[in-house]
Design an enzyme around this catalytic site. Sequence first.
Site, PDB file in Angstrom:
ATOM      1  N   TYR A 188       0.858  -1.184   0.000  1.00 46.77           N
ATOM      2  CA  TYR A 188       0.000   0.000   0.000  1.00 46.77           C
ATOM      3  C   TYR A 188       0.897   1.237   0.000  1.00 46.77           C
ATOM      4  O   TYR A 188       1.844   1.335   0.774  1.00 46.77           O
ATOM      5  CB  TYR A 188      -0.909   0.004   1.228  1.00 46.77           C
ATOM      6  CG  TYR A 188      -1.709   1.278   1.387  1.00 46.77           C
ATOM      7  CD1 TYR A 188      -2.916   1.441   0.712  1.00 46.77           C
ATOM      8  CD2 TYR A 188      -1.261   2.312   2.190  1.00 46.77           C
ATOM      9  CE1 TYR A 188      -3.652   2.617   0.839  1.00 46.77           C
ATOM     10  CE2 TYR A 188      -1.991   3.485   2.329  1.00 46.77           C
ATOM     11  CZ  TYR A 188      -3.178   3.628   1.643  1.00 46.77           C
ATOM     12  OH  TYR A 188      -3.894   4.795   1.777  1.00 46.77           O
ATOM     13  N   HIS A 189       0.569   2.213  -0.863  1.00 45.29           N
ATOM     14  CA  HIS A 189       1.405   3.404  -1.051  1.00 45.29           C
ATOM     15  C   HIS A 189       0.877   4.550  -0.206  1.00 45.29           C
ATOM     16  O   HIS A 189      -0.216   5.053  -0.415  1.00 45.29           O
ATOM     17  CB  HIS A 189       1.401   3.801  -2.531  1.00 45.29           C
ATOM     18  CG  HIS A 189       2.584   4.623  -2.941  1.00 45.29           C
ATOM     19  ND1 HIS A 189       2.938   5.798  -2.296  1.00 45.29           N
ATOM     20  CD2 HIS A 189       3.493   4.444  -3.938  1.00 45.29           C
ATOM     21  CE1 HIS A 189       4.012   6.301  -2.889  1.00 45.29           C
ATOM     22  NE2 HIS A 189       4.375   5.499  -3.879  1.00 45.29           N
ATOM     23  N   GLY A 190       1.657   4.986   0.782  1.00 42.72           N
ATOM     24  CA  GLY A 190       1.296   6.141   1.584  1.00 42.72           C
ATOM     25  C   GLY A 190       1.572   7.435   0.851  1.00 42.72           C
ATOM     26  O   GLY A 190       2.073   7.443  -0.279  1.00 42.72           O
TER      27      GLY A 190
END
Length: 338
Positions: free
Chosen positions: A120-122
């Site tokens: 998951y890309h913050g």
Amino acid sequence: MGLTPLPTLLAAALDVVGNSSYIDLDYSLWLYRFLTPLIVTFLLPLVFVALIYISFLVLFIYKLHRQVIMRAVQSDRNFWQVGRKIVAAIWDAHARIYHGYEVIGLENIPQEGPALIVYYHGAIPIDMYYLNSRMLLQRERLIYTIGDRFLFKLPGWGTISEAFHVSPGTVQSCVSILRDGNLLAISPGGVYEAQFGDHYYELLWRNRVGFAKVALEAKVPIIPCFTQNLREGFRQVGIFRTFFMRLYNKVRIPVYPIYGGFPVKFRTYLGAPIAYDESLSPQDLQVKVATAIEELINRHQRLPGSILWALLDRLPSAFRRRSDSLNLSNTQTKKKDQ
């Protein structure tokens, strides 16, 4: 009552302005109180930008003094090894001190051989810098990473990408990396998810299946990855979302302002590997991986995310138990709603 003559008003105003100690004191206090939160929230991200450029300087110095440092290594094949370890040590120290960083499930990454890490890309993928550093220091393994093309236009990024094997990536180049026995990290959401995700942690993959094609062609397992409180460390400003989304779709570079840099607790969770299954289509595999990451989010992330509670996660176990009970409650509520 009669009106006060204009010259008298002007004289009174000039007297007030002339009393500089009174004006300066009140104005300074007001300005200080007003600007301090803005300065803290918008300038803290620059600390991490500075850390990236410190990484560049360390690697540049290492490259500049190659002949001296090469005495510590045996061949060009190991040229970047020492430089990577120095930079990894800097980032890992920052991770431990500033975020109390932990990795849960590190045993799910193989000691040797290829694997694809899907994460998951913050708002800023600082968790992947931390994870890569931890892998280098504890496992002696480098995670090759796919980065957006705009990064390679930034000054100094060429040296960093050369040392840490960051590349824009195509399906074939990614397959080649994995077939050589390496670890590879991909975020299907990419910059779009970074810019327009929020503290509800919804996956914004927009039907991207390239990573699934890579895994199926290379015949490698996929390891789902998620970092707790990632969105509480850095966030978007939360206004003019539609405007910035339209602008992003035109220019394809990050345009949505970010604030934060809060010292919240970070824990990276690595899920059980999803084994290669030739019967799955890329679309089916995408759904399977997305479901695995969503399960990590629902199990380990408070929804919606809270900066205050993420800060309290740094404190002893009493607060942690309270946090865990909130996570469980939110997960159960979400399942009931579904």
